[in-house]
Design a protein around this motif. Structure first.
Motif, PDB file in Angstrom:
ATOM      1  N   ASP A  58      59.314  46.999  39.902  1.00 48.43           N
ATOM      2  CA  ASP A  58      58.779  47.684  41.085  1.00 48.43           C
ATOM      3  C   ASP A  58      58.832  46.762  42.311  1.00 48.43           C
ATOM      4  O   ASP A  58      59.126  47.220  43.432  1.00 48.43           O
ATOM      5  N   ALA A  59      58.540  45.482  42.111  1.00 49.68           N
ATOM      6  CA  ALA A  59      58.598  44.527  43.225  1.00 49.68           C
ATOM      7  C   ALA A  59      60.021  44.401  43.759  1.00 49.68           C
ATOM      8  O   ALA A  59      60.241  44.277  44.972  1.00 49.68           O
ATOM      9  N   ALA A  60      61.000  44.437  42.839  1.00 49.38           N
ATOM     10  CA  ALA A  60      62.401  44.364  43.262  1.00 49.38           C
ATOM     11  C   ALA A  60      62.797  45.614  44.046  1.00 49.38           C
ATOM     12  O   ALA A  60      63.484  45.530  45.079  1.00 49.38           O
ATOM     13  N   LYS A  61      62.368  46.784  43.570  1.00 46.67           N
ATOM     14  CA  LYS A  61      62.680  48.027  44.281  1.00 46.67           C
ATOM     15  C   LYS A  61      62.072  48.023  45.688  1.00 46.67           C
ATOM     16  O   LYS A  61      62.712  48.449  46.658  1.00 46.67           O
ATOM     17  N   LYS A  62      60.856  47.515  45.778  1.00 41.96           N
ATOM     18  CA  LYS A  62      60.202  47.448  47.098  1.00 41.96           C
ATOM     19  C   LYS A  62      60.963  46.502  48.022  1.00 41.96           C
ATOM     20  O   LYS A  62      61.109  46.775  49.223  1.00 41.96           O
ATOM     21  N   ALA A  63      61.462  45.395  47.458  1.00 44.20           N
ATOM     22  CA  ALA A  63      62.218  44.447  48.276  1.00 44.20           C
ATOM     23  C   ALA A  63      63.462  45.105  48.861  1.00 44.20           C
ATOM     24  O   ALA A  63      63.813  44.887  50.027  1.00 44.20           O
ATOM     25  N   VAL A  64      64.119  45.926  48.052  1.00 49.05           N
ATOM     26  CA  VAL A  64      65.300  46.651  48.542  1.00 49.05           C
ATOM     27  C   VAL A  64      64.892  47.628  49.643  1.00 49.05           C
ATOM     28  O   VAL A  64      65.506  47.685  50.720  1.00 49.05           O
ATOM     29  N   ASP A  65      63.838  48.403  49.392  1.00 45.47           N
ATOM     30  CA  ASP A  65      63.384  49.389  50.366  1.00 45.47           C
ATOM     31  C   ASP A  65      62.910  48.729  51.666  1.00 45.47           C
ATOM     32  O   ASP A  65      63.050  49.304  52.756  1.00 45.47           O
ATOM     33  N   ASP A  66      62.356  47.525  51.549  1.00 47.89           N
ATOM     34  CA  ASP A  66      61.868  46.802  52.734  1.00 47.89           C
ATOM     35  C   ASP A  66      62.988  46.078  53.473  1.00 47.89           C
ATOM     36  O   ASP A  66      62.742  45.431  54.500  1.00 47.89           O
ATOM     37  N   GLY A  67      64.207  46.153  52.951  1.00 45.95           N
ATOM     38  CA  GLY A  67      65.333  45.507  53.608  1.00 45.95           C
ATOM     39  C   GLY A  67      65.378  43.994  53.420  1.00 45.95           C
ATOM     40  O   GLY A  67      65.954  43.280  54.247  1.00 45.95           O
ATOM     41  N   PHE A  68      64.795  43.530  52.323  1.00 46.19           N
ATOM     42  CA  PHE A  68      64.808  42.076  52.065  1.00 46.19           C
ATOM     43  C   PHE A  68      66.149  41.705  51.422  1.00 46.19           C
ATOM     44  O   PHE A  68      66.218  41.349  50.254  1.00 46.19           O
ATOM     45  N   THR A  69      67.207  41.806  52.201  1.00 44.52           N
ATOM     46  CA  THR A  69      68.556  41.724  51.649  1.00 44.52           C
ATOM     47  C   THR A  69      69.423  40.671  52.338  1.00 44.52           C
ATOM     48  O   THR A  69      70.652  40.705  52.232  1.00 44.52           O
ATOM     49  N   PHE A  70      68.788  39.720  53.017  1.00 41.09           N
ATOM     50  CA  PHE A  70      69.546  38.712  53.758  1.00 41.09           C
ATOM     51  C   PHE A  70      69.520  37.367  53.028  1.00 41.09           C
ATOM     52  O   PHE A  70      68.834  37.191  52.023  1.00 41.09           O
ATOM     53  N   TYR A  71      70.287  36.427  53.556  1.00 44.06           N
ATOM     54  CA  TYR A  71      70.282  35.082  52.983  1.00 44.06           C
ATOM     55  C   TYR A  71      68.859  34.526  52.927  1.00 44.06           C
ATOM     56  O   TYR A  71      68.040  34.775  53.816  1.00 44.06           O
ATOM     57  N   THR A  72      68.613  33.739  51.901  1.00 46.86           N
ATOM     58  CA  THR A  72      67.333  33.029  51.789  1.00 46.86           C
ATOM     59  C   THR A  72      67.593  31.534  51.930  1.00 46.86           C
ATOM     60  O   THR A  72      68.739  31.082  51.830  1.00 46.86           O
ATOM     61  N   PRO A  73      66.549  30.729  52.141  1.00 43.74           N
ATOM     62  CA  PRO A  73      66.743  29.283  52.151  1.00 43.74           C
ATOM     63  C   PRO A  73      67.386  28.818  50.842  1.00 43.74           C
ATOM     64  O   PRO A  73      67.117  29.390  49.780  1.00 43.74           O
ATOM     65  N   VAL A  74      68.210  27.798  50.915  1.00 41.52           N
ATOM     66  CA  VAL A  74      68.939  27.331  49.732  1.00 41.52           C
ATOM     67  C   VAL A  74      68.014  27.043  48.553  1.00 41.52           C
ATOM     68  O   VAL A  74      68.299  27.452  47.417  1.00 41.52           O
TER      69      VAL A  74
END
Length: 404
Positions: A58-74
């Motif tokens: 569910d947390a992963a699905k929310k991340a997708v819906d929230d647009g958390f889809t960009f590069y992260t710190p290394v």
């Protein structure tokens, strides 16, 4: 007409010298046989048969819906690294800051990062044996020299501090081990790790890589980390991840905790190879840690039951010497009693690789030769399968071995 010579392989020497992962190779053979319609029971892969807990998905699905889809710190999101620090403090009594943490695409990458960051050509790396199949190959890739330290069957395959002391030379840079161990399921106690820490304290040039990926799958009591011993903490790199305890194999999420300069080196290396791991997986991992390991405890109950189920059947298989694993989800019997025996087709079983292929073709059960784990007299069977599959698999194995 002059002879035309075949061109030399364009591949690098380091790749040509590398051995394919034995677990992946056997799983591939099993899949090929299954594709032909054969009812294969695969006990070759170290993969939980449970689904990832729903709250993590569910947390992963929310991340997708929230647009958390960009590069992260290394080295990973600050949120996840803070959650890892909180976990290490609460569960392992280890104090780390986010700058000590590097999140990677699986614990396997964390191990490779640490080895490539520490080992120079010619450095010796003492590998507690039996060991996970990739340890030696990673050391070779770094142009180090793997030095297996073989634990005895009488000591549940665990190498001792006395053995370690005798194996250290001026060229020793690193020791590597897993606890609970893949493939044996052995668990190092606080006392045993204390003795190892005392040896390391006398050799300040030697570092330790502690693989704790099976931390939660422990049947005998408290998990203890080598980094808890203050005299060696700064020279211990602790590797862990989410694949085993949270049934998140496909999410590819692992991490290491280390002294700041070592963590920084791993960050630098990772930045040139993969950069930060999947943003969605990191959100899932954060949720996993915040949610605790209640789901892992439920899985461990099943793994414990399955271990006992397999041991009960195995005790009636003559020639199979099956120690009792204290953790993880494998059994690692000595199968050398079958070497030299002959199949109905006249093939001589010379080693555990031959035996593994025989069991695949005759019993349609996939397992992995112990040679890949530094124990050629043994075979590894995963117990991360449903109870009925395990019963069926070992009944087939019993019948096939009786034919030899």
């Amino acid at each position: 007409m002059p002879e035309v010579l075949a061109p030399a392989s364009p591949l690098s020497n380091r790749l040509l010298a590398m051995t394919e992962s034995a677990t992946i190779a056997m799983a591939k053979k099993a899949r090929e046989l299954a594709a032909l319609g054969v009812d294969v029971i695969s006990l070759s892969f170290g993969e939980p048969d449970f689904q990832t807990p729903q709250y993590i998905k569910d947390a992963a699905k929310k991340a997708v819906d929230d647009g958390f889809t960009f590069y992260t710190p290394v080295p990973g999101t600050l949120e996840l690294r803070q959650a890892i620090c909180a976990k290490l403090k609460k569960e392992n009594d280890l104090d780390y800051l986010p700058t000590n943490i590097v999140v990677s695409t699986g614990a396997k990458q964390a191990l490779a990062n640490a080895i490539l960051s520490l080992v120079n050509p010619g450095d010796e790396v003492i590998v507690f044996s039996p060991y996970w199949v990739s340890y030696e190959e990673m050391v070779k890739l770094a142009e180090g020299v793997p030095v297996p330290l073989v634990g005895s069957l009488e000591n549940d395959y665990k190498a001792t501090a006395a053995q370690l002391e005798a194996a250290i030379t001026p060229r020793t840079k690193l020791i590597m081990y897993s606890s609970p161990c893949n493939p044996t399921g052995a668990v190092f106690s606080k006392e045993e790790l204390g003795e190892i820490a005392a040896v390391l304290a006398r050799h300040p040039q030697v570092y330790a890589l502690a693989d704790e990926i099976y931390e939660y799958i422990n049947f005998v009591g408290e998990h203890y980390s080598l980094a808890r011993f203050p005299e060696v903490k700064d020279r211990v790199i602790t590797v862990n991840g989410f694949s085993k305890g949270y049934a998140m194999t496909g999410w590819r999420l692992g991490y290491l905790a280390a002294r700041a300069d070592i963590a920084s080196a791993c960050d630098k290396l990772q930045g040139q190879i993969t950069s930060g791991t999947c943003s969605i997986a990191q959100k899932a991992g954060t949720a996993a840690l915040i949610g605790g390991h209640g789901s892992a405890d439920e899985m461990v109950t099943a793994y414990h039951r399955r271990r006992d189920l397999v041991l009960d059947i195995a005790k009636d298989i003559p020639g199979l010497v099956m120690p009792t694993p204290s953790g993880a989800f494998y059994v690692f019997p000595d199968v050398s009693a079958f070497f030299g025996r002959t199949t109905a087709e006249g093939q001589v079983i010379k080693n555990s690789a031959d035996l593994a292929l025989y069991l695949l073709s005759d019993a349609h059960v996939a397992a992995v030769s112990g040679e890949a784990f530094g124990a050629p007299q043994c075979m590894r069977f995963s117990t991360a399968a449903a109870d009925d599959k395990l019963v069926e698999a070992f009944q087939r194995i019993k019948k096939s071995l009786a034919k030899l």
